[in-house]
Motif scaffolding. Structure first.
Motif, PDB file in Angstrom:
ATOM      1  N   THR A  87     -17.430 -11.025   2.958  1.00  0.00           N
ATOM      2  CA  THR A  87     -18.119 -10.519   1.783  1.00  0.00           C
ATOM      3  C   THR A  87     -17.344 -10.944   0.550  1.00  0.00           C
ATOM      4  O   THR A  87     -16.126 -10.879   0.521  1.00  0.00           O
ATOM      5  N   ASN A 100     -18.852  -9.691  -7.134  1.00  0.00           N
ATOM      6  CA  ASN A 100     -20.291  -9.959  -7.047  1.00  0.00           C
ATOM      7  C   ASN A 100     -20.946  -9.602  -8.374  1.00  0.00           C
ATOM      8  O   ASN A 100     -20.266  -9.311  -9.366  1.00  0.00           O
ATOM      9  N   VAL A 127     -27.975 -13.752   1.172  1.00  0.00           N
ATOM     10  CA  VAL A 127     -27.485 -13.019   0.006  1.00  0.00           C
ATOM     11  C   VAL A 127     -28.506 -13.161  -1.112  1.00  0.00           C
ATOM     12  O   VAL A 127     -28.894 -14.275  -1.472  1.00  0.00           O
ATOM     13  N   GLU A 168     -26.994  -8.200   1.017  1.00  0.00           N
ATOM     14  CA  GLU A 168     -26.326  -9.136   1.930  1.00  0.00           C
ATOM     15  C   GLU A 168     -26.586  -8.693   3.358  1.00  0.00           C
ATOM     16  O   GLU A 168     -26.254  -7.567   3.734  1.00  0.00           O
TER      17      GLU A 168
END
Length: 831
Positions: A400, A404, A814, A828
């Motif tokens: 991950t 983001n 994603v 995701e």
């Protein structure tokens, strides 16, 4: 200075509160703080960027695909129309620079890693408006190229050696203390936060004790998350406190705490559910700061102001309502009556109110060799949303992201310095996560501006002003100024594909001219001639100094030091798999070069008249290769066309959902309740009403066009992202006939070469439903990249399909994006 932004996107409600007893004749001069914030918000709004990439790990020679989201404060930005993106090596050498137009506060493009590259690459993105401010807030992202000569560990070691060539490996961890509000004050209990990091900025787990001058233990402390923690301390007179602590290796270290001040203010803050609680404290025996003001601002907008009377008490408590505010950082500052900052703290407001719901479903799953997969994206909302999606091989692109769209736009883009794994603070609504985020707030500070500078009238110099896409600015020289009034320049913009666009550019009395709003790619020639200039006499005597608005050169900035900490750190298995895929890709390219097909099949599609007209007249986002549903109207196909009074009368009742008022000139056409964007020869017909400060679609020019002069009308279903703002009502593009031979029009005219936006590459996605003409291997790591997905109340569901490659057994999807209210989304999933 008058505002250069006539329309503010959103406004906050301002809470002005008076706390305590104000005596007659006592006045806090907080008006300057108010006016400074108003000036900052009006004339110096800040932009910030986030880029979604298709992957976090690349091989030499591969393409980095990106989608940019441009914000101003808490909402999508309407300031800049052009984005610049650079690819550099670790020394700042420019490997590639591209420019791209911004649509609906978003832009997309690609960067090419050189095939022989060895090292680590950085992506830097910015707008010209952002260059007016601190360059440390430009977007920067670092990537590890898998065949790099140095591993990530060696890279960090090399960076440390630059700090201290001999003793780099012996550098101890660094421990910093941050008293809440800024200072320790004698006799007042304060909360003190701390942050422990190694020489590379990575968090270190420590524990220790606070000791006084005699070595007596006052309190103990230990990390609770990512090298951070806090403790309470009441400084006493004639004491210098020292921290004795152990790192993870058991080594003992000592660090002095900041010295306590004799007088001052302590600001204590508690982040509650729908409000921010604060307490302002001072020493009981102090006669300083009997009156102070508390100011809270968010994105350079005043959201709270209070006047506090401390003349009869040593502490006052208040609350700041934040229930209706967007999520983001709030800066709370305590000022003296003379507007000198005394204490400051940043707080994250509304950690639960930043996202909107989007749903992802893999409706058809087939991870067999070249199997077809179908995904459906649903946004159960009525407002416009702008999304991007990446589908990759989960084994080659694992993990991950540490940062983001949530963590960057809401957190790291507004504070300086490195935040370890910022995405964690938006991973859960748990109280513990909120408490750890508050530690990040206590160990960092707001750095978009400094109060001392702006209160002194020291504002940034605006070297770059916003521009509407590509523009030209010019000056007519060599002519007597008496001949310049009411002059116009006729321009012909000839594109690479020989398509031509006709421009009409007014010239001011002093010889200056400007034309903006152009969108074209690669390069073009701009031919020019004065209007009604018989035999080109006036034009031949004049010299036209014409300049474009694109940046002349890349920035050549050294990548930020903390970027070395931002690399995605894959495990050895992932690195090995990526290197093997890279070798397979190279071998496949060599095989393709050697292949000789026995039979060449030429598929030729016969183009219709509409196809030919579309090829001749349209370009860029208006062309037949665009992603929009559109239809073309040719005058000769309908006898009623030439018999209509004007185009608006003709369009009535001909397009389902289109509402036309043929007698109006402003916002005369709407589609599904939204105003339709209008273009003539691909030039926007939008105007600004100075009286109302509203931007409107002006149909007056279209109404003046004789129907016999219209060559083609192209209608785009909503939403149309080429329209400035959003284009939720679709678009109508009107094309006028080209008089005579184009070559004759251009022949003999002066011209200048113009550089357009960087050519756009199309993401390759094979269609295996069609039999392959050659048996070639498929080793794609990115299976699908779709940078622009638009949804609204009428188009809330989108279906995408893609084919698997020859090797992928597990895929990662994603999705990231925003809506027009500034809310964000991220999904995701691994299948």
């Amino acid at each position: 200075m008058p505002s250069i932004f006539p329309c503010s996107h959103k406004y906050f409600k301002i809470y002005v509160v008076v706390i305590g007893l104000l005596f007659s004749g006592i006045h806090l001069n907080a008006q300057k703080v108010d006016s400074v914030l108003k000036k900052l918000n009006t004339d110096y709004p800040q932009e910030k960027l986030y880029l979604q990439f298709d992957r976090s790990l690349y091989n030499p020679g591969e393409t980095i695909w990106f989608k940019a989201y441009l914000f101003s404060g808490s909402f999508p930005s309407m300031i800049s129309k052009t984005l610049y993106v650079e690819l550099t090596d670790s020394k700042g050498k420019i490997l590639q620079q591209i420019s791209a137009p911004v649509f609906i506060s978003g832009a997309s493009g690609s960067l090419e890693i050189p095939p022989d590259f060895s090292g680590n690459v950085f992506v830097r993105a910015y707008t010209k408006w952002m260059l007016n401010f601190d360059s440390s807030f430009l977007y920067t992202k670092s990537f590890l190229v898998t065949t790099a000569q140095k591993s990530v560990e060696k890279l960090h070691k090399s960076s440390a050696q630059k700090i201290h060539p001999v003793a780099a490996r012996f550098l101890p961890p660094e421990l910093k203390f941050f008293p809440e509000g800024g200072n320790l004050i004698l006799g007042i209990e304060s909360r003190v936060a701390f942050n422990a990091t190694d020489q590379n900025g990575m968090p270190v787990k420590i524990s220790g004790e606070i000791l006084d001058n005699e070595g007596k233990k006052i309190t103990s402390f230990f990390c609770v998350h990512a090298g951070m923690g806090s403790f309470l301390l009441r400084p006493e007179k004639n004491q210098q406190y020292n921290a004795a602590w152990k790192d993870g290796q058991g080594e003992i270290h000592e660090t002095l705490l900041p010295s306590a001040k004799q007088n001052g203010i302590v600001l204590e803050v508690h982040n509650l559910k729908n409000q921010i609680g604060f307490t302002v404290k001072r020493r009981q025996d102090s006669d300083l700061y009997s009156y102070v003001s508390v100011v809270a601002q968010m994105n350079q907008q005043l959201i709270y102001k209070a006047t506090i009377d401390l003349s009869k008490t040593d502490s006052v408590t208040g609350t700041i309502p934040i229930e209706n505010f967007p999520a983001g950082i709030v800066q709370i500052t305590v000022f003296t009556p003379h507007e000198e900052p005394l204490a400051e703290r940043i707080v994250f407001a509304n950690p639960d109110g930043y996202s909107f719901k989007a749903n992802l479903n893999l409706t058809t799953a087939n991870l067999q060799h070249r199997g077809k997969n179908v995904i459906t994206i649903d946004v159960p909302d009525t407002i416009l949303s702008n999304l991007s999606v990446a589908v990759t091989d989960a084994d080659l692109n694992p993990g991950t992201e540490e940062d983001n769209i949530y963590s960057h736009l809401l957190l790291t883009s507004d504070i300086k310095g490195y935040v370890y794994h910022p995405a964690y603070y938006f991973s859960s609504n748990a109280d513990s996560v909120a408490q750890y985020l508050d530690l990040v707030m206590m160990t960092n500070g707001w750095r978009r501006f400094k109060w001392e500078k702006v209160l002194a009238g020291d504002f940034p110099a605006l070297n770059y002003l916003p521009a509407n896409y590509l523009s030209v600015n010019g000056q007519v020289k060599g002519l007597n100024k008496r001949v310049l009034p009411d002059k116009q320049i006729n321009g012909i913009l000839e594109l690479k594909n020989n398509k031509k666009e006709f421009l009409n550019i007014p010239v001011s009395d002093d010889g200056k001219f400007n034309f903006s709003g152009m969108i074209f790619y690669d390069s073009a020639k701009l031919y020019y001639q004065f209007n009604k200039d018989k035999k080109n006499k006036l034009t031949s005597r004049a010299t036209l100094d014409i300049k474009e608005n694109l940046l002349d050169a890349p920035l050549h900035l050294q990548p930020a030091n903390d970027g070395l900490s931002n690399f995605f750190k894959p495990d050895s298995i992932t690195l090995t798999e990526n290197k093997q895929i890279h070798r397979d890709q190279i071998n496949e390219l060599e095989n393709r070069k050697l292949q000789t097909l026995k039979t060449v099949v030429v598929d030729k599609k016969i183009k219709t008249k509409k196809d030919l007209m579309d090829d001749e007249y349209t370009s860029g986002m208006f062309s037949n290769g665009s992603a929009y549903n559109s239809r073309i109207i040719l005058p000769d196909d309908d006898p009623a066309f030439h018999n209509s009074i004007n185009l608006l009368y003709y369009l009535q009742s001909r397009i389902p959902g289109l509402q036309v008022n043929p007698n109006a000139t402003v916002n005369a056409i709407t589609w599904r309740g939204s105003v339709t964007s209008l273009f003539v020869d691909e030039m926007s017909q939008r105007t600004l009403d100075i009286n109302t400060a509203k931007i409107e679609e002006d149909a007056s020019y279209i109404l003046s066009l004789p129907m016999s002069e219209i060559a083609m009308v192209k209608i785009f279903d909503p939403p149309f992202m080429g329209a400035w703002g959003a284009g939720p009502g679709g678009a109508i593009a009107v094309y006028t006939k080209k008089a005579g031979s184009d070559n004759q029009k251009v022949k003999g005219l002066g011209y200048v070469d113009m550089i357009g936006y960087s050519p756009v590459r199309e993401f390759y996605s094979p269609d295996y439903s069609v039999p392959a003409k050659a048996d070639v291997g498929d080793y794609r790591t990115t299976l699908l990249w779709t940078p622009f997905i638009l949804t609204d109340k009428n188009h809330y569901s989108v279906t995408l399909s893609f084919y698997n490659n020859d090797i992928t057994k597990k895929i990662k999807i994603v999705i990231e994006g925003c809506n027009e209210d500034g809310k964000l989304t991220r999904i995701e999933k691994i299948y």
